[in-house]
Design a protein around this motif. Structure first.
Motif, short mmCIF file in Angstrom:
data_model
loop_
_atom_site.label_atom_id
_atom_site.label_comp_id
_atom_site.label_asym_id
_atom_site.label_seq_id
_atom_site.Cartn_x
_atom_site.Cartn_y
_atom_site.Cartn_z
N GLY A 154 -33.86 23.77 72.77
CA GLY A 154 -32.92 23.03 72.15
C GLY A 154 -31.89 24.01 71.38
N PHE A 155 -31.48 25.12 72.36
CA PHE A 155 -30.56 26.13 72.18
C PHE A 155 -30.70 26.69 70.82
CE2 PHE A 155 -28.77 22.58 74.43
CZ PHE A 155 -28.08 23.14 75.70
N LYS A 156 -32.16 27.06 70.33
CA LYS A 156 -32.61 27.76 69.34
C LYS A 156 -32.30 29.09 69.63
CE LYS A 156 -37.28 29.21 67.54
NZ LYS A 156 -38.55 29.01 67.75
N TYR A 157 -32.59 29.52 70.77
CA TYR A 157 -32.29 30.94 71.25
C TYR A 157 -30.74 30.97 71.73
CZ TYR A 157 -37.08 31.78 70.94
OH TYR A 157 -38.59 31.65 70.43
N LYS A 158 -30.13 32.33 71.19
CA LYS A 158 -28.65 32.38 71.76
C LYS A 158 -28.52 32.43 73.18
CE LYS A 158 -27.23 33.59 67.36
NZ LYS A 158 -26.26 32.44 67.13
N HIS A 159 -27.47 32.32 73.80
CA HIS A 159 -27.28 32.46 75.25
C HIS A 159 -27.54 33.82 75.75
CE1 HIS A 159 -25.37 31.88 79.15
NE2 HIS A 159 -24.43 32.82 78.98
N GLY A 160 -27.31 34.80 74.96
CA GLY A 160 -27.32 36.22 75.40
C GLY A 160 -28.83 36.44 75.61
N GLU A 161 -29.53 35.86 74.74
CA GLU A 161 -31.16 36.13 74.37
C GLU A 161 -31.57 35.56 75.65
OE1 GLU A 161 -31.48 36.42 69.45
OE2 GLU A 161 -31.45 34.57 70.80
N CYS A 162 -31.34 34.21 75.95
CA CYS A 162 -31.86 33.60 77.10
C CYS A 162 -31.47 34.31 78.60
CB CYS A 162 -31.40 32.08 77.36
SG CYS A 162 -31.92 31.16 75.73
N VAL A 163 -30.23 34.73 78.62
CA VAL A 163 -29.87 35.57 79.77
C VAL A 163 -30.68 36.68 80.28
CG1 VAL A 163 -28.00 36.81 80.79
CG2 VAL A 163 -27.45 34.59 80.07
N SER A 164 -30.92 37.56 79.00
CA SER A 164 -31.81 38.62 79.02
C SER A 164 -33.08 38.42 79.52
CB SER A 164 -31.99 39.37 77.39
OG SER A 164 -32.76 40.38 77.51
N MET A 165 -33.87 37.22 78.95
CA MET A 165 -34.90 36.74 79.57
C MET A 165 -34.94 36.24 81.21
SD MET A 165 -36.89 34.90 76.40
CE MET A 165 -35.39 34.28 75.74
N GLY A 166 -33.70 35.61 81.46
CA GLY A 166 -33.50 35.11 82.91
C GLY A 166 -33.30 36.43 83.80
N VAL A 167 -32.77 37.61 83.28
CA VAL A 167 -32.51 38.89 84.17
C VAL A 167 -33.96 39.24 84.39
CG1 VAL A 167 -31.94 41.24 83.89
CG2 VAL A 167 -30.35 39.42 83.39
N VAL A 168 -34.98 39.38 83.19
CA VAL A 168 -36.22 39.67 83.60
C VAL A 168 -37.13 38.90 84.66
CG1 VAL A 168 -38.36 40.41 82.63
CG2 VAL A 168 -36.63 41.00 81.49
N SER A 169 -36.75 37.65 84.77
CA SER A 169 -37.32 36.80 85.69
C SER A 169 -36.90 36.96 87.18
CB SER A 169 -37.19 35.26 85.14
OG SER A 169 -37.62 35.04 83.78
N ALA A 170 -35.46 37.20 87.14
CA ALA A 170 -34.87 37.65 88.36
C ALA A 170 -35.71 38.78 88.81
CB ALA A 170 -33.34 37.69 88.18
N PHE A 171 -35.70 39.70 88.01
CA PHE A 171 -36.28 40.95 88.70
C PHE A 171 -37.88 40.65 88.99
CE2 PHE A 171 -33.04 43.26 87.39
CZ PHE A 171 -32.75 44.46 88.00
N ILE A 217 -37.33 44.24 95.91
CA ILE A 217 -37.00 45.31 95.03
C ILE A 217 -38.50 45.89 94.20
CG2 ILE A 217 -36.66 44.18 92.86
CD1 ILE A 217 -34.41 46.07 92.09
N GLY A 218 -38.62 47.31 94.09
CA GLY A 218 -39.88 47.83 93.50
C GLY A 218 -40.22 47.31 91.97
N VAL A 219 -41.32 47.44 91.70
CA VAL A 219 -41.81 47.15 90.48
C VAL A 219 -41.42 48.06 89.47
CG1 VAL A 219 -43.98 48.31 90.39
CG2 VAL A 219 -43.66 46.15 89.14
N GLU A 220 -41.01 49.29 89.76
CA GLU A 220 -40.27 50.28 88.66
C GLU A 220 -39.08 49.84 88.25
OE1 GLU A 220 -38.77 51.57 92.70
OE2 GLU A 220 -40.67 50.81 91.98
N LYS A 221 -38.40 49.20 89.08
CA LYS A 221 -36.99 48.58 88.62
C LYS A 221 -36.98 47.50 87.55
CE LYS A 221 -34.74 51.43 91.25
NZ LYS A 221 -34.12 52.80 90.93
N LEU A 222 -38.18 46.56 87.62
CA LEU A 222 -38.35 45.71 86.76
C LEU A 222 -38.79 46.43 85.45
CD1 LEU A 222 -39.32 43.00 85.56
CD2 LEU A 222 -41.51 43.22 86.48
N ALA A 223 -39.68 47.39 85.54
CA ALA A 223 -40.03 48.16 84.38
C ALA A 223 -38.90 49.01 83.65
CB ALA A 223 -40.89 49.36 84.63
N PHE A 224 -37.91 49.16 84.60
CA PHE A 224 -36.41 49.87 84.06
C PHE A 224 -35.61 48.91 83.43
CE2 PHE A 224 -32.15 50.54 84.95
CZ PHE A 224 -31.75 51.77 84.19
N ILE A 225 -35.53 47.78 83.90
CA ILE A 225 -34.67 46.86 83.24
C ILE A 225 -35.22 46.28 81.90
CG2 ILE A 225 -35.23 44.65 84.21
CD1 ILE A 225 -31.93 46.33 83.83
#
Length: 284
Positions: free
Chosen positions: A171-188, A197-205
């Motif tokens: 319900g848009f409780k979390y801000k757009h940038g916060e959700c994008v951050s979680m989306g980036v991790v999910s994409a990795f 891509i290697g798992v070390e890049k997931l750890a890096f991001i």
């Protein structure tokens, strides 16, 4: 607008963050089939991303940007002085979109951020304009090649497919940038799962985002509901969704996945997270 008897010689000005800019732009795009408008973004996220490129939209029934248009402003006026008034949470959200730009087009931007933020997680004032310019240039260069999001512009959606689903689910409780951050991790995570891509890049991001004060997950997140919401994503066609996934830091590809094959285990799988834990990471 009706009560003020606006006509086609009038001008709409959107003064505010991304939501204000989107509403003003969508109103301008549709009222009398189009009025001129100007964007004056006042948040870091809006200045480096949402005010540029001509995407204007509104949320509907809990779905992010489901109704909208491509409609370019006459002008985007950016005044960096307003950033001094931003609360910390709003300021951090801008970094999420900057990380997206770095991961899709310019890995050195991550170093720039890392080297030019102070102990309050804000950019050094002497570097703000350069930071905004670098981000806007990445977005403008991409949009000029593909204004209507049919080809290369899709890379700007990196992290947004899942991010938008999380945003609407809560319900848009979390801000757009916060959700994008979680989306980036999910994409990795998807990138690791499909051996792109290697798992070390997931750890890096995850380390990068955490240092910027951005969330990388929500405890107890219902991934079943997130995947259901992806069905309504604008990039989903006939049960297949186009994900932008990383193949290295600074380079991504368009990767089509059948939603029936999109197991929630990819996102909630502790094995992938555990592999990424305790990896030594550093800025290249």
């Amino acid at each position: 607008m009706l009560s003020k008897h606006l006509d086609r010689s009038d001008l709409i000005i959107g003064l505010g963050g991304g939501v204000v800019g989107d509403i003003a732009g969508y109103a301008a795009a549709t009222f009398l089939r189009g009025l001129a408008f100007i964007q004056i973004p006042t948040t870091l996220l809006a200045q480096i991303d949402s005010s540029v490129g001509g995407k204007v939209a509104v949320n509907y029934q809990g779905y992010k940007n489901i109704i909208g248009a491509f409609y370019q402003p006459l002008l985007v006026y950016i005044n960096t002085s307003v950033l001094k008034t931003l609360p910390e949470r709003e300021y951090r959200c801008g970094f999420a979109e900057a990380v997206v730009h770095a991961l899709i087009a310019d890995a050195s931007l991550l170093n720039f951020i890392h080297e030019n933020i102070n102990d309050k997680n804000r950019l050094n004032e002497q570097k703000v304009e350069e930071f905004i310019y670098r981000n806007c240039k990445i977005k403008v260069d991409t949009v000029l090649q593909d204004e209507k999001d049919r080809g290369i512009r899709k890379i700007l959606n990196f992290g947004h497919t899942i991010g938008h689903a999380i945003e609407g689910l809560y319900g848009f409780k979390y801000k757009h940038g916060e959700c994008v951050s979680m989306g980036v991790v999910s994409a990795f995570k998807l990138g690791v799962y499909f051996n792109l891509i290697g798992v070390e890049k997931l750890a890096f991001i995850k380390t990068v985002l955490d240092k910027l004060g951005l969330p990388v997950t929500i405890i107890g997140l219902d991934w079943n509901e997130v995947v259901k919401r992806i069905v309504f994503d604008k990039k989903t066609i006939s049960g297949k969704v186009s994900f932008i996934l990383p193949i290295s830091i600074g380079k991504v590809i368009d990767y089509e996945i059948n939603l029936n094959d999109l197991s929630i285990e990819v996102f909630s799988n502790d094995r992938i997270d555990n592999l990424a834990t305790n990896k030594e990471v550093e800025y290249d």
